[in-house]
Design a protein around this motif. Structure first.
Motif, PDB file in Angstrom:
ATOM      1  N   MET A 138       0.864  -1.170   0.000  1.00  0.00           N
ATOM      2  CA  MET A 138       0.000   0.000   0.000  1.00  0.00           C
ATOM      3  C   MET A 138       0.905   1.225   0.000  1.00  0.00           C
ATOM      4  O   MET A 138       2.118   1.106   0.103  1.00  0.00           O
ATOM      5  CB  MET A 138      -0.893   0.003   1.244  1.00  0.00           C
ATOM      6  CG  MET A 138      -0.108   0.042   2.543  1.00  0.00           C
ATOM      7  SD  MET A 138      -1.090  -0.233   4.011  1.00  0.00           S
ATOM      8  CE  MET A 138      -1.164  -2.029   4.005  1.00  0.00           C
ATOM      9  N   SER A 139       0.328   2.400  -0.117  1.00  0.00           N
ATOM     10  CA  SER A 139       1.145   3.603  -0.035  1.00  0.00           C
ATOM     11  C   SER A 139       1.654   3.769   1.391  1.00  0.00           C
ATOM     12  O   SER A 139       1.101   3.203   2.341  1.00  0.00           O
ATOM     13  CB  SER A 139       0.316   4.829  -0.437  1.00  0.00           C
ATOM     14  OG  SER A 139      -0.622   5.130   0.574  1.00  0.00           O
ATOM     15  N   LEU A 140       2.720   4.554   1.550  1.00  0.00           N
ATOM     16  CA  LEU A 140       3.288   4.735   2.886  1.00  0.00           C
ATOM     17  C   LEU A 140       2.301   5.400   3.832  1.00  0.00           C
ATOM     18  O   LEU A 140       2.236   5.054   5.014  1.00  0.00           O
ATOM     19  CB  LEU A 140       4.576   5.558   2.795  1.00  0.00           C
ATOM     20  CG  LEU A 140       5.758   4.880   2.105  1.00  0.00           C
ATOM     21  CD1 LEU A 140       6.993   5.751   2.197  1.00  0.00           C
ATOM     22  CD2 LEU A 140       6.034   3.515   2.691  1.00  0.00           C
ATOM     23  N   MET A 141       1.524   6.374   3.344  1.00  0.00           N
ATOM     24  CA  MET A 141       0.565   7.033   4.219  1.00  0.00           C
ATOM     25  C   MET A 141      -0.529   6.064   4.660  1.00  0.00           C
ATOM     26  O   MET A 141      -0.985   6.108   5.806  1.00  0.00           O
ATOM     27  CB  MET A 141      -0.044   8.252   3.523  1.00  0.00           C
ATOM     28  CG  MET A 141      -0.978   9.052   4.431  1.00  0.00           C
ATOM     29  SD  MET A 141      -0.198   9.577   5.994  1.00  0.00           S
ATOM     30  CE  MET A 141       0.826  10.921   5.407  1.00  0.00           C
ATOM     31  N   LYS A 187       4.245  11.665  -1.520  1.00  0.00           N
ATOM     32  CA  LYS A 187       4.245  13.119  -1.352  1.00  0.00           C
ATOM     33  C   LYS A 187       3.459  13.554  -0.126  1.00  0.00           C
ATOM     34  O   LYS A 187       3.798  14.539   0.529  1.00  0.00           O
ATOM     35  CB  LYS A 187       3.671  13.804  -2.599  1.00  0.00           C
ATOM     36  CG  LYS A 187       4.416  13.479  -3.892  1.00  0.00           C
ATOM     37  CD  LYS A 187       5.854  13.922  -3.836  1.00  0.00           C
ATOM     38  CE  LYS A 187       6.572  13.653  -5.162  1.00  0.00           C
ATOM     39  NZ  LYS A 187       7.996  13.985  -5.098  1.00  0.00           N
ATOM     40  N   ARG A 188       2.382  12.815   0.184  1.00  0.00           N
ATOM     41  CA  ARG A 188       1.589  13.188   1.354  1.00  0.00           C
ATOM     42  C   ARG A 188       2.396  13.033   2.639  1.00  0.00           C
ATOM     43  O   ARG A 188       2.327  13.878   3.538  1.00  0.00           O
ATOM     44  CB  ARG A 188       0.323  12.324   1.421  1.00  0.00           C
ATOM     45  CG  ARG A 188      -0.658  12.534   0.292  1.00  0.00           C
ATOM     46  CD  ARG A 188      -1.719  11.455   0.285  1.00  0.00           C
ATOM     47  NE  ARG A 188      -1.131  10.129   0.108  1.00  0.00           N
ATOM     48  CZ  ARG A 188      -1.820   8.994   0.159  1.00  0.00           C
ATOM     49  NH1 ARG A 188      -3.129   9.026   0.387  1.00  0.00           N
ATOM     50  NH2 ARG A 188      -1.227   7.834  -0.025  1.00  0.00           N
ATOM     51  N   LEU A 189       3.164  11.970   2.728  1.00  0.00           N
ATOM     52  CA  LEU A 189       3.975  11.747   3.924  1.00  0.00           C
ATOM     53  C   LEU A 189       5.095  12.774   4.019  1.00  0.00           C
ATOM     54  O   LEU A 189       5.379  13.300   5.106  1.00  0.00           O
ATOM     55  CB  LEU A 189       4.544  10.335   3.913  1.00  0.00           C
ATOM     56  CG  LEU A 189       5.356   9.918   5.148  1.00  0.00           C
ATOM     57  CD1 LEU A 189       4.579  10.153   6.422  1.00  0.00           C
ATOM     58  CD2 LEU A 189       5.789   8.458   5.035  1.00  0.00           C
ATOM     59  N   LEU A 190       5.727  13.079   2.907  1.00  0.00           N
ATOM     60  CA  LEU A 190       6.764  14.116   2.907  1.00  0.00           C
ATOM     61  C   LEU A 190       6.188  15.457   3.339  1.00  0.00           C
ATOM     62  O   LEU A 190       6.801  16.198   4.121  1.00  0.00           O
ATOM     63  CB  LEU A 190       7.395  14.228   1.523  1.00  0.00           C
ATOM     64  CG  LEU A 190       8.290  13.063   1.072  1.00  0.00           C
ATOM     65  CD1 LEU A 190       8.670  13.233  -0.390  1.00  0.00           C
ATOM     66  CD2 LEU A 190       9.530  12.974   1.942  1.00  0.00           C
ATOM     67  N   ARG A 191       4.999  15.772   2.825  1.00  0.00           N
ATOM     68  CA  ARG A 191       4.358  17.032   3.185  1.00  0.00           C
ATOM     69  C   ARG A 191       4.009  17.073   4.674  1.00  0.00           C
ATOM     70  O   ARG A 191       4.179  18.094   5.338  1.00  0.00           O
ATOM     71  CB  ARG A 191       3.113  17.219   2.324  1.00  0.00           C
ATOM     72  CG  ARG A 191       2.509  18.602   2.373  1.00  0.00           C
ATOM     73  CD  ARG A 191       1.663  18.905   1.136  1.00  0.00           C
ATOM     74  NE  ARG A 191       0.691  17.830   0.880  1.00  0.00           N
ATOM     75  CZ  ARG A 191       0.649  17.121  -0.230  1.00  0.00           C
ATOM     76  NH1 ARG A 191       1.530  17.323  -1.199  1.00  0.00           N
ATOM     77  NH2 ARG A 191      -0.260  16.163  -0.408  1.00  0.00           N
ATOM     78  N   LEU A 192       3.552  15.931   5.212  1.00  0.00           N
ATOM     79  CA  LEU A 192       3.201  15.872   6.637  1.00  0.00           C
ATOM     80  C   LEU A 192       4.436  16.058   7.513  1.00  0.00           C
ATOM     81  O   LEU A 192       4.396  16.796   8.514  1.00  0.00           O
ATOM     82  CB  LEU A 192       2.531  14.533   6.941  1.00  0.00           C
ATOM     83  CG  LEU A 192       2.121  14.298   8.394  1.00  0.00           C
ATOM     84  CD1 LEU A 192       1.119  15.351   8.851  1.00  0.00           C
ATOM     85  CD2 LEU A 192       1.550  12.893   8.579  1.00  0.00           C
ATOM     86  N   ILE A 193       5.548  15.409   7.156  1.00  0.00           N
ATOM     87  CA  ILE A 193       6.784  15.575   7.938  1.00  0.00           C
ATOM     88  C   ILE A 193       7.236  17.029   7.895  1.00  0.00           C
ATOM     89  O   ILE A 193       7.653  17.602   8.912  1.00  0.00           O
ATOM     90  CB  ILE A 193       7.880  14.629   7.411  1.00  0.00           C
ATOM     91  CG1 ILE A 193       7.485  13.171   7.648  1.00  0.00           C
ATOM     92  CG2 ILE A 193       9.223  14.929   8.088  1.00  0.00           C
ATOM     93  CD1 ILE A 193       8.424  12.170   7.004  1.00  0.00           C
TER      94      ILE A 193
END
Length: 479
Positions: free
Chosen positions: A57-60, A218-224
């Motif tokens: 699945m995606s990382l998020m 990209k969602r996880l990078l943006r959250l970090i």
């Protein structure tokens, strides 16, 4: 130690995603020698392959997976900790989260979640300065812990074998043993480099570029990135955080290892023996001149490539016999691991506080605090091969406890009766009970030694460091 609290809200946190199957693999390549890279060369040379393929699945989605969130909550609850700016405690959190989790989960998946700021807390450092901590809300600690559990299997297998801080199955004891092995191989000088306020001066763009090498979501990078820029509450006022990664959240240690892994790889490429524990590290060489060259080159790399600040006043080249690392010293040619002098001073200072005569507490409570502190201290410093030192500390602590009892008894009649009851001859008990000598002096008298024997003190709950040291023999098996 885990607290038994009300049921968690895990069952209310959304639908279950698939189980995460992690394929952990890693290993270091062969070392080569050479000068440290110039700015930009490391980033260009290391085109990391994103680890997205490790997950079904995606990382998020892996982050918000129910099993991952349940494991994250167990870790957060076990670590306890003070509430963040919202004031919600660990005990109150499950009931607070239940009705809100579906919305929060969807925001995380949509990439619209906005983390809250951290609460500023300062603690005094032994050298007189202050360390700035950032205490996140319990919700942010939960989400950060879930992120760490997903990212650790991606990054950790690729970290250096000489990195020991905040990593699975690695510890400060392993770092101390590594220092010992390096010194025994003939590397008699250490470049002890101090990074000035490391966690407060991490450049976000430098850090995020290194996270993005292995993270393709990209969602996880943006959250970090949002966590790094979430801000800090100082006396009710929100202050921006344009640099730094606040100490206090579960994510900061992993991010620090990701950033400093570039340094580790450069040192390995140059064939330089080193040890690193988070931002504490030392590099070794066989001569003072070579060590000084290494320190100059590494300082330049840290400043120009990683854009960190080296504390030139505290950074130094020292012989191994004067080198201290993580509270340990390494003495003589065999680099025997001892407790560093500074650590012993801090230990005695804390024992004096616990056994202070002016503290209005019962002896039961005093001995309970003493047991707790000594067990924790020996659990760490039991690695040291200093039986005689621990025996001397035992004698000193027994004398301080006898002093506390002598002051507690206070009145001559009570002192006399208690000494007689403990087996001191009546005449001797009367003479000592009437003495005007200081408490510290009387704690060493024959009456105290006969009446307040070592065995009697043990019955009251005073533990011996020598006994704990013997129990920790497996810890020193390879030291």
């Amino acid at each position: 130690m885990k607290n038994k609290e009300e049921p968690t809200a895990n069952s209310q946190r959304g639908t279950t995603s698939g189980q995460v199957d992690l394929n952990r693999s890693g290993g270091d390549g062969p070392e080569t020698t050479g000068a440290l890279s110039r700015p930009g060369s490391t980033a260009a040379a290391r085109a990391e392959q994103p680890a997205l393929s490790l997950f079904p699945m995606s990382l998020m989605e892996a982050v918000v997976d129910q099993a991952n969130m349940e494991r994250a909550w167990k870790n957060v609850k076990a670590n306890r900790g003070a509430p963040g700016p919202d004031g919600i405690t660990i005990a109150e959190f499950p009931a607070w989260l239940r009705p809100r989790w579906p919305t929060i989960r969807q925001q995380l998946l949509d990439g619209t979640y906005q983390p809250g700021p951290v609460r500023r807390k300062t603690i005094d450092k032994p050298d007189g300065g202050q360390r700035l901590l950032g205490i996140p809300n319990v919700l942010e600690r939960l989400i950060q812990q879930a992120i760490v559990q997903v990212l650790t299997p991606i990054f950790d297998p690729h970290f250096s074998q000489s990195s020991f801080g905040f990593r699975p199955k690695r510890s400060a004891h392993g770092a101390a043993r590594q220092v010992q092995r390096i010194i025994r191989c003939g590397h008699r000088f250490a470049a002890d480099i101090d990074l000035s306020k490391f966690f407060d001066r991490v450049q976000h763009d430098v850090l995020m570029a290194r996270v993005a090498r292995r993270v393709d979501d990209k969602r996880l990078l943006r959250l970090i990135g949002r966590y790094l820029r979430a801000g800090v509450m100082v006396e009710g006022v929100l202050q921006p955080t344009d640099v730094g990664t606040p100490q206090g959240g579960p994510l900061s240690p992993l991010l620090s290892n990701i950033l400093l892994d570039d340094l580790d790889k450069e040192l390995e490429r140059c064939g330089l023996p080193f040890v690193r524990y988070a931002d504490d590290f030392a590099i070794f060489a066989k001569s003072q001149r070579a060590t000084e060259r290494i320190m100059a080159s590494v300082s330049r790399y840290l400043t120009e490539t990683l854009r960190l600040v080296v504390n030139q006043e505290k950074s130094r080249v020292v012989p191994s016999k004067e080198f201290e690392f993580l509270g340990f010293a390494f003495v003589k040619s065999r680099a025997t691991i001892n407790v560093a002098a500074k650590s012993l001073r801090k230990f005695k200072q804390r024992i004096r506080q616990i056994t202070g005569r002016s503290r209005g507490i019962s002896m039961d409570r005093r001995l309970s605090e003493l047991r707790s502190y000594i067990r924790g201290w020996m659990g760490y410093f039991g690695l040291a091969s200093q039986l005689k030192q621990f025996d001397r500390l035992d004698q000193w602590m027994r004398r301080r406890i006898r002093m506390c009892y002598w002051k507690q008894w206070r009145r001559p009649n009570r002192r006399r009766d208690t000494l007689i009851r403990l087996g001191v001859p009546r005449r001797q008990a009367i003479r000592h009970a009437r003495s005007r000598q200081s408490y510290w002096h009387m704690s060493r008298t024959i009456a105290s030694g006969v009446g307040l024997t070592n065995a009697w003190l043990a019955e009251q709950g005073l533990i011996r460091m020598k006994t704990l040291w013997a129990q920790l023999a497996p810890l020193r098996g390879t030291a």
